[in-house]
Enzyme design. Sequence first.
Site, PDB file in Angstrom:
ATOM      1  CG  MET A  58      27.344 -19.839 -16.836  1.00  9.29           C
ATOM      2  SD  MET A  58      27.762 -18.236 -17.667  1.00  9.29           S
ATOM      3  CE  MET A  58      28.325 -18.869 -19.231  1.00  9.29           C
ATOM      4  CG  ASP A  95      34.739 -13.668 -12.676  1.00 10.48           C
ATOM      5  OD1 ASP A  95      34.796 -14.949 -12.107  1.00 10.48           O
ATOM      6  OD2 ASP A  95      35.018 -13.476 -13.657  1.00 10.48           O
ATOM      7  CE  LYS A 131      30.840  -9.490 -16.039  1.00 11.46           C
ATOM      8  NZ  LYS A 131      31.835  -8.781 -15.484  1.00 11.46           N
TER       9      LYS A 131
END
Length: 473
Positions: free
Chosen positions: A382, A247, A269
């Site tokens: 995140m 990713d 992602k």
Amino acid sequence: MQYLPIFTKLDDKPVLIVGGGDVALRKCQAFLKARAQVTVVAPSFCDELLALSQQNKVSLIEEYFEAHHVLGMMLIIAATDNEAVNKAVCDAANTHNIFVNVVDDQPKCGFIFPSIVDRDPITIAISSAGTAPVLARRLREKLEAIIPHHTGALAQLAGNFREQVKARFKSFADRRQFWERVFDSSVVRKVQVGDTQGAEQQLHDLLTSTPKPEGEVYIVGAGPGDPELLTIKALQLMQQADVVVYDYLVSDEIMELVRRDADLVCVGKRAGNHSVKQEDTNEMLLNFAKQGKKVCRIKGGDPFIYGRGGEEVQVLAKHGVKYQIVPGITAAAGCSAYAGIPLTHRDHAQAIQFVTGHCKKDGQELDWRGLAQTNQTLAIYMGVIKSPHIQAKLLEHGRSPETPIAIVENGTRKSQRVVRGTLSELATKIEQHQIQSPALLIIGEVAALHEQLAWFGQSEQVNSFAQPITKVA
């Protein structure tokens, strides 16, 4: 790439060395090891060269160099301490389009000698294109320490069976899988202890058996970005995989380390932008494994800390697929260390909580009252997009507006950036500095220590060549 690395077969090929001293002797010995036909031209010779001549191993021409000496030669070495002679050798060689090396004069070299790790028939050559030969030598020392001496014998054994393997397996992929099985078997141990006959018999048995291809999935943590933070096991499995599923959080430098002929599949992602659904990724890993492939599912950080590795492994386990899990340095540990921020500290933080700012849409709300407690550190993954919400909730539940915060963007990478402030400024700082993912939010008193303890990119680093990678018995 300033020089194309090639290995040249010199059996009985004519090479010329101009010079009769110690340097010429060293070059002569290297050529003799490669079974070349060596001629040495010089007005006088050291005792060792004279001895080699008496043993009929080299031809000596006791003359000053002349241009005609280069005729018919394949390679030429100028190894004198006379710059004019070395230039004459270089000019004569170039006139006849013959590769020439002028010792310690890189601009005049048509080819250069690399530092060599010799495990005949395995040979590893390291070159700095003549710019830093001592650095190349130190790299060679590291490789000497980690490459077993029985590697050459193992390669020789494999070479003895090469034609049989080509006859048995018609496709390159099948041959590669066979050799992977061999090098993962006890054949290696038998070679190591000198049981050549036993190793040959086991290799023969493997060649004549018809095992069913069995796939396997490696769930590998790549760490936060610095390739030197990879574990040895992670690197080994990255090199063995037929397919690498990765990713966007895996750095380009780490992706450069995967096996060159592996199939690369990106299931990138990013927050709010999943190019491949998690369910489809799970199915992809399952299908590759059922095809008998070795699959490396490589993830940024640690696969079991906000990496969805648990979801993928559940699917593999349900269908009876073999798998391995290789932990990686999670972003909280790597980014905080490279930012000079201890996540715990006796004077400031006795606890730490890892939190994700990106949950399932129908996920439960976080325990903001617990997260707002003092004397603890929050490491928020995140959290860039949700930073206004995170800031508001922590303030609402009692965290002081003056609580130190740090935002670590691209932690552990060359482009690392650390932005400091207070909790009341969190969302504003992210907007002002246009912070982009990957970024880690660190909230707590320890964040203030960045100014005092910052080291990455700000001070001379410890010499990474000070010690070998591993101890040698």
